[in-house]
Design an enzyme around this catalytic site. Structure first.
Site, short mmCIF file in Angstrom:
data_model
loop_
_atom_site.label_atom_id
_atom_site.label_comp_id
_atom_site.label_asym_id
_atom_site.label_seq_id
_atom_site.Cartn_x
_atom_site.Cartn_y
_atom_site.Cartn_z
N THR A 1 0.84 -1.19 0.00
CA THR A 1 0.00 0.00 0.00
C THR A 1 0.88 1.23 0.00
O THR A 1 1.89 1.28 0.71
CB THR A 1 -0.95 0.04 1.21
OG1 THR A 1 -1.58 1.31 1.25
CG2 THR A 1 -0.25 -0.22 2.53
N GLU B 1 -4.52 -2.74 4.92
CA GLU B 1 -4.08 -3.29 6.22
C GLU B 1 -5.19 -4.06 6.93
O GLU B 1 -4.94 -4.74 7.92
CB GLU B 1 -3.62 -2.14 7.13
CG GLU B 1 -2.27 -1.53 6.76
CD GLU B 1 -2.40 -0.36 5.78
OE1 GLU B 1 -3.41 -0.31 5.04
OE2 GLU B 1 -1.50 0.49 5.76
N LYS C 1 -5.95 10.72 -2.08
CA LYS C 1 -6.48 9.57 -2.82
C LYS C 1 -7.26 10.07 -4.04
O LYS C 1 -8.27 10.72 -3.90
CB LYS C 1 -7.36 8.71 -1.94
CG LYS C 1 -7.39 7.29 -2.43
CD LYS C 1 -8.04 6.35 -1.45
CE LYS C 1 -7.57 4.93 -1.68
NZ LYS C 1 -8.35 3.97 -0.92
N TRP D 1 -3.34 6.13 -4.51
CA TRP D 1 -2.68 7.10 -3.63
C TRP D 1 -1.66 7.98 -4.33
O TRP D 1 -0.92 7.52 -5.19
CB TRP D 1 -1.97 6.37 -2.50
CG TRP D 1 -2.90 5.70 -1.55
CD1 TRP D 1 -3.10 4.35 -1.43
CD2 TRP D 1 -3.75 6.31 -0.58
NE1 TRP D 1 -4.03 4.11 -0.45
CE2 TRP D 1 -4.45 5.28 0.09
CE3 TRP D 1 -4.01 7.64 -0.22
CZ2 TRP D 1 -5.37 5.54 1.10
CZ3 TRP D 1 -4.93 7.89 0.78
CH2 TRP D 1 -5.61 6.85 1.43
#
Ligand code: AMP
Length: 529
Positions: free
Chosen positions: A173, A316, A426, A431
């Site tokens: 991520t 996550e 975002k 991202w």
């Protein structure tokens, strides 16, 4: 004394065994980038995944090895998910929207051994080959290469066995500061997450469901759909291209009942529908997540009789965190109130725990009073404990993980996100690192200080703007600065606007106060918004 029930390990290969045995003939349709279409089914996906397991073993790839994919949504990608975990390996889905330095970092950090990729990414793969130090085998999903590779095997083999806590999947991520970070899912966490996904308030699957997932298989495990979808034996309709006209045509022809995507995707779909008069009469369940769903989007879908699951989650958290589950009194609520509730991020399913803590003092747990906002923390069996290859855990002593999101929890447990402490933007579900934009900007000799913040954009949800203080007696135009930034960041990261100011607000420690800056630019309108 232990309980006297079976030690049935929670390994995800059981999911595909179940799908093939109980729902073997249920179709998986793919519309490929070149416009052609193929149909397979769960029994064939399992057989092909077993063949891939044999082919991987032949390459000397086995337990714990990372097998990367760089691919859009399609049936061969699905096969490779089960083939990679079937050999006891770790499936690493790489996001092709990342730029080259990040792709370099991620594949080397993951120590990928094999890369399976779409022909569309061939030029990228060729450019990256000298930089990827650990990848020994490159296999293209297209041009008959993948099929020839697995076609040399007979599928007469068994899945690797092992502990249910073995790793099965790795997703990076970039929604954090610094380099992208890897989240290493276990068989057990993935299995529990997959079962949770079957709840009506989340994916609402039964064997009649026909799902077109627009959320990519390379982003946050496609929200777990390839696992949950197999567990329920649904029909999947994949499109290797994300074009609204193609998606709508497929949705109607294949009678798609379920779809999932970030708000930007739904917006593009609406625009196509409005321009062409297309309707989606079969759609009954829409999952929207990744960014806040705007009110008009929820209203439109709900008025069309579609059940909307507005979900919050993170890479996550595997990623299911909350969804817009209906409360017991839902049917008695006026429509406007129902939309109000759906606009918030929803409630947790069993397994996820949420709390908010004081922004300055993480030991002070805040009341679930529907008023007080604080840093959002989460814990549960499919929530991260430690980033891949990190030296320390990223949770506190009681397993609470700080999400970097800021929100309010209502007395009934409904989460309402209000802000973010993590310094990222975002855009269209992907991202952008503010810090990297700022570093690139201050690399210009005329820039004294720079701060990037996200501004609301109706199509992309957020777009970056860059607020800049020039050095005394130095001149630079917005276009010059943009050209400078373009040398170090991806094109889609470039700020939509550059605002020159005399001062940027700072906090007590001397750091730029993004909160104050965001407040200052709260009413800022982008030119195309
Ligand atoms: P990712 O790991 O890329 O899926 O990003 C997770 C982050 O996306 C969360 O921590 C939130 O900041 C944001 N996010 C996800 N879902 C929502 C939502 N429904 N509303 C607002 N932000 C969201």
């Amino acid at each position: 004394m232990l309980g006297a029930m079976q030690d049935f390990d929670l390994r995800v290969t059981h999911i595909i065994d179940h799908a093939a045995r109980e729902h073997g003939a249920r179709e998986i349709v793919t519309r490929w980038a070149d416009g052609s279409e193929t149909r397979t089914n769960w029994a064939e996906v399992r057989r092909d995944a077993l063949k891939m397991t044999q082919a991987l073993r032949r390459l000397g790839v086995g337990k714990g090895d990372r097998i990367a994919t760089l691919a859009m949504n399609h049936s061969r990608h699905l096969v490779s998910w089960y083939g990679a975990v079937g050999v006891g390996g770790v499936l690493h889905t790489v996001n092709p929207r990342l730029f080259e330095d990040q792709l370099d970092y991620i594949a080397n950090h993951a120590e990928d051994q094999v890369l399976l990729y779409d022909a569309a990414f061939k030029p990228l793969v060729e450019r990256m080959k000298p930089r990827w130090k650990t990848i020994r085998h490159f296999i293209c999903f297209d041009d008959g290469e993948f099929e020839a590779w697995i076609g040399a095997e007979d599928g007469n083999t068994d899945w690797a066995t092992g502990d249910e806590r073995d790793p099965c999947m790795l997703c990076y991520t970039s929604g954090t500061t610094g380099n992208p970070k890897g989240v290493l899912y276990q068989h057990r966490s993935t299995m529990l997450h997959a079962i949770t996904g079957l709840q009506p308030s989340i994916f609402d699957f039964d064997a009649r469901a026909v799902m077109l997932p627009v959320v990519p298989m390379f982003h946050a495990a496609s929200w777990g759909l390839p696992w949950s979808g197999a567990a329920a034996g649904i029909k999947f309709v994949f499109s290797a291209v994300n074009d609204a006209a193609v998606l709508c045509e497929l949705m109607n022809r294949e009678k798609v009942t379920h779809s999932a995507g970030v708000p930007t995707v739904w917006l593009a779909t609406f625009q196509h529908m409005d321009a062409t008069g297309t309707t989606l009469p079969n759609l009954r369940h829409a999952i929207i997540g990744g960014s806040a769903a705007p009110r008009f989007m929820l209203e439109r879908l709900m008025k069309a009789g579609v059940n909307v699951a507005h979900a919050w989650g993170m890479t996550e958290t595997s990623p299911i965190g909350t969804t817009g589950a209906k409360s017991w009194d839902w049917d008695d609520l006026p429509f406007e109130r129902q939309v109000d509730i759906k606009q918030m991020q929803g409630r947790v399913p069993f397994g996820v725990e949420l709390r908010t803590v004081d922004l300055g003092d993480p030991e002070t747990v805040l009341a679930r009073d529907g008023k007080t906002s604080g840093a959002l923390q989460v814990r549960g069996p499919w929530v991260i404990k430690r980033y891949f290859q990190a030296e320390a855990d990223c949770v506190n002593a009681n397993q609470w993980f700080d999400t970097g999101d800021v929100g309010i929890i209502h007395p009934d447990g409904t989460l309402q996100l209000t802000d973010r402490t993590k310094d990222v933007i975002k855009s269209g579900g992907e991202w952008i690192s503010s810090v990297e934009l700022e570093n690139a900007a201050v690399g210009h000799p005329a820039v004294a200080e720079a701060a990037a913040i996200g501004i609301y954009h109706p199509k992309w949800d957020e777009r970056p703007i860059l607020v800049v203080v020039k050095k005394a007696a130095m001149e630079i135009s917005a276009d010059e600065l943009k050209a400078h930034l373009a040398q170090s960041v991806a094109k889609w990261w470039l700020p939509d606007a550059i605002e020159f100011v005399t001062e940027i607000p700072h906090g007590a420690t001397g750091k730029i106060s993004k909160k104050d800056l965001r407040d200052q630019f709260r009413d800022y309108k982008l030119a195309d918004a």
